[in-house]
Scaffold this active site. Structure first.
Site, PDB file in Angstrom:
ATOM      1  N   LYS A 133       0.848  -1.194   0.000  1.00 37.41           N
ATOM      2  CA  LYS A 133       0.000   0.000   0.000  1.00 37.41           C
ATOM      3  C   LYS A 133       0.885   1.247   0.000  1.00 37.41           C
ATOM      4  O   LYS A 133       1.894   1.293   0.704  1.00 37.41           O
ATOM      5  CB  LYS A 133      -0.941  -0.029   1.196  1.00 37.41           C
ATOM      6  CG  LYS A 133      -2.036  -1.084   1.004  1.00 37.41           C
ATOM      7  CD  LYS A 133      -3.042  -1.096   2.111  1.00 37.41           C
ATOM      8  CE  LYS A 133      -4.041  -2.232   1.940  1.00 37.41           C
ATOM      9  NZ  LYS A 133      -4.963  -2.043   0.791  1.00 37.41           N
ATOM     10  N   ASP A 140      -2.698  -6.958  -3.772  1.00 39.69           N
ATOM     11  CA  ASP A 140      -3.510  -6.202  -2.810  1.00 39.69           C
ATOM     12  C   ASP A 140      -5.011  -6.450  -3.024  1.00 39.69           C
ATOM     13  O   ASP A 140      -5.820  -6.052  -2.189  1.00 39.69           O
ATOM     14  CB  ASP A 140      -3.198  -4.710  -2.922  1.00 39.69           C
ATOM     15  CG  ASP A 140      -3.749  -3.906  -1.748  1.00 39.69           C
ATOM     16  OD1 ASP A 140      -4.180  -4.522  -0.749  1.00 39.69           O
ATOM     17  OD2 ASP A 140      -3.740  -2.659  -1.825  1.00 39.69           O
ATOM     18  N   GLU A 199      -6.629  -9.079  -2.468  1.00 41.20           N
ATOM     19  CA  GLU A 199      -6.496 -10.414  -1.886  1.00 41.20           C
ATOM     20  C   GLU A 199      -7.803 -10.922  -1.286  1.00 41.20           C
ATOM     21  O   GLU A 199      -7.985 -12.123  -1.141  1.00 41.20           O
ATOM     22  CB  GLU A 199      -5.396 -10.416  -0.809  1.00 41.20           C
ATOM     23  CG  GLU A 199      -5.811  -9.909   0.576  1.00 41.20           C
ATOM     24  CD  GLU A 199      -6.245  -8.450   0.566  1.00 41.20           C
ATOM     25  OE1 GLU A 199      -5.749  -7.693  -0.283  1.00 41.20           O
ATOM     26  OE2 GLU A 199      -7.065  -8.070   1.425  1.00 41.20           O
ATOM     27  N   ARG A 249     -10.833 -11.042  -2.454  1.00 38.09           N
ATOM     28  CA  ARG A 249     -11.618 -11.896  -3.352  1.00 38.09           C
ATOM     29  C   ARG A 249     -10.956 -13.263  -3.531  1.00 38.09           C
ATOM     30  O   ARG A 249     -11.631 -14.238  -3.830  1.00 38.09           O
ATOM     31  CB  ARG A 249     -11.835 -11.169  -4.686  1.00 38.09           C
ATOM     32  CG  ARG A 249     -10.608 -10.971  -5.526  1.00 38.09           C
ATOM     33  CD  ARG A 249     -10.752  -9.822  -6.503  1.00 38.09           C
ATOM     34  NE  ARG A 249     -10.740  -8.527  -5.809  1.00 38.09           N
ATOM     35  CZ  ARG A 249     -10.887  -7.346  -6.400  1.00 38.09           C
ATOM     36  NH1 ARG A 249     -11.056  -7.295  -7.718  1.00 38.09           N
ATOM     37  NH2 ARG A 249     -10.861  -6.232  -5.719  1.00 38.09           N
TER      38      ARG A 249
HETATM   39 ZN   LIG Z   1      -5.779  -5.616  -0.054  1.00 35.82          ZN
END
Ligand SMILES: [Zn+2]
Length: 491
Positions: free
Chosen positions: A267, A338, A340, A342
């Site tokens: 991030k 990122d 992740e 799903r």
């Molecule tokens: Zn994420």
């Protein structure tokens, strides 16, 4: 903190403060009997006071010493109506007033006078107890200095004990979800979360099973394993069951990413990463709802699936471009590590479906791009009646949602050049504002024709700053909606 109904008269009920709802219209209309009685007992002209202090909007308040005429030394007058209110209180105003009022209180014993509040179609006791339980919440376990006991008891003269009990259980469940979500990720690893689930299971007599790394490998759960690969804290899929196994089941799936660094697509800012202990808020809401439903004796068959993993940066983190194989065999190109949520949910949804439930609901801090702000979760689904039922439940309990479309035209975004699906695309610049729908479409690939709904709670799960309604931190979003849904919308 306890909520208690009491058969005593309001003026005779002992406590540290008496909370008295008032209407802005009071200066112009006859005083209701309780207000008049309290005014006479305390020698305070309440009608003049409400006008003089300008109590007009829900939650406006003033403190008044009672001068010994009642069993509480202080009065807290709280306005429960908007400027046009008469003796009828709008339920949203009442809820807001109760939450704002709760944020003002730290006396050990609070007496709350409700027998003059009229909310047609709603039980004011239920509304106020839920809202006060949530408003009184504190998360102090990491403070070294004693912050005092806060409110220990709220006494409600004349209220129905069953209603008080039900509402208190719902409020406590919401706060349990907040405790879990507020706990730092170093202390709430996937294994620690599973441990809490196991404790609840033995306390409440629930079926419990956990699939560790070996079982996940054997079962082909490539999404959960891929996301958890970069962390020293291994992933786990927690499965819980409640109710008659022969009855049609509701499957609940909750995203349990105990920390989301973004993985190798780390991030990009402190703002984006600093609250990421909240990425298990879906699993927390589902677990909390399960415990409440069980505690309230709701007769319904639930199968719960909580895929828990830490999305960390490490030597084994999955790389952009890696391909993983989900439960059931479908492959996914991991364009963005990122995205992740799903990936773990797809495995859990596919697994949930194998047990042929009557309906599946998943709750996930999935994208935060619903465009609905911090008060309203987003919902999508394959069954309109299921979506409608969840929306009704949310509205009824002050935990509202709004529907987004599963727009079929966007499904082509899931196509990969190398695998069955991809979890993202490289260039999002033109597409940022439909990420919630796209994520929902990804999940829809794994539920086949089972009626299914998906709640995206990323925007509603956490508040960075306290205000006069909410404490800073986790909100327990979707917990109340799920409980209400399970209590009232049977399979
Ligand atoms: Zn994420």
């Amino acid at each position: 903190m306890r909520f208690e109904a009491s058969p005593d008269e309001i003026v005779a009920t002992a406590g540290d403060v008496l909370v008295l709802p008032v209407h802005p219209a009071e200066p112009l209309s006859p005083l209701p009997p309780v207000t008049a009685e309290i005014g006479a007992a305390t020698g305070v002209d309440l009608r003049a006071l409400v006008a003089r202090r300008g109590l007009r909007r829900a939650g406006d308040h003033c403190w008044v010493p009672s001068a010994g005429g009642i069993a509480c030394p202080d009065l807290l007058l709280v306005c429960v109506g908007g400027p046009d209110a008469t003796d009828v209180t709008d339920v949203a105003d009442l809820r807001e007033a109760a939450m704002r009022c709760a944020r003002l209180l730290d006396q050990p014993v609070v007496v709350c006078a409700l027998d003059r509040v009229v909310t047609p179609g709603w039980d004011p006791t239920r509304v106020v107890v839920e809202a006060m339980a949530i408003g009184l919440y504190r998360f102090d376990r990491y403070r070294s200095a004693d912050t005092g006991p806060g409110v220990e008891r709220v006494v409600l003269p004349g209220s129905d004990p069953d209603v008080v009990h039900t509402a208190a259980v719902i409020g406590a469940a919401t706060n349990f979800a907040r405790d879990l979500t507020n706990t730092p990720a170093a202390d709430l690893t996937p294994a620690a979360f599973a441990g809490i689930c196991a404790e609840k299971a033995s306390e409440l007599g629930l079926g419990y099973r956990e699939l560790g790394v070996a079982e996940l490998e054997e079962g082909g759960f490539g999404g959960i394993l891929g996301v958890g690969a970069g962390s020293a804290n291994p992933p786990v899929l927690v499965c819980l069951e409640s109710g008659d196994p022969a009855a049609p089941a509701t499957a609940l799936v909750g995203k349990g990413i105990t920390f989301d660094s973004g993985g190798l697509t780390l991030k990009g800012s402190l703002d984006a990463i600093v609250t990421m202990k909240d990425d298990m808020g879906g699993a927390a809401a589902v677990l909390a709802a399960l415990t409440a439903v069980r505690a309230l004796g709701v007769d319904t068959h639930l199968r719960v699936y909580l895929p828990c993993a830490e999305n960390a940066l490490g030597p084994r983190s999955q790389r952009p471009g890696d391909v993983l194989r989900h439960r059931g065999g479908r492959t996914c190109e991991v364009v963005n590590p990122d995205a992740e949520g799903r990936l773990v949910l797809a495995d859990a949804l596919a697994y949930a479906r194998e047990a042929t439930p009557a309906r599946i609901v998943d709750v996930a801090t999935l994208t935060g791009s619903t465009g609905l702000g911090p008060d309203i979760w987003g919902i999508m689904g394959s069954s309109q009646s299921l979506v409608d039922a969840l929306l009704r439940a949310g509205t009824a309990t002050g935990d509202p949602g709004w529907q987004l479309p599963l727009w079929e035209g966007y499904r082509k975004n899931l196509r990969s050049e190398v695998a069955d699906l991809r979890n993202h695309q490289a260039d999002m610049s033109k597409f940022w504002n439909h990420k919630a729908i796209w994520a929902g479409l990804y999940l829809s690939e794994f539920v086949a024709d089972t009626p299914w709904a998906h709640l995206d709670i990323a925007a509603t799960v956490f508040r960075n700053r306290a205000d006069d309604v909410w404490a800073a931190g986790a909100t327990g979003t979707a917990t109340r909606a799920l409980i209400e849904f399970l209590r009232t919308e049977r399979v």
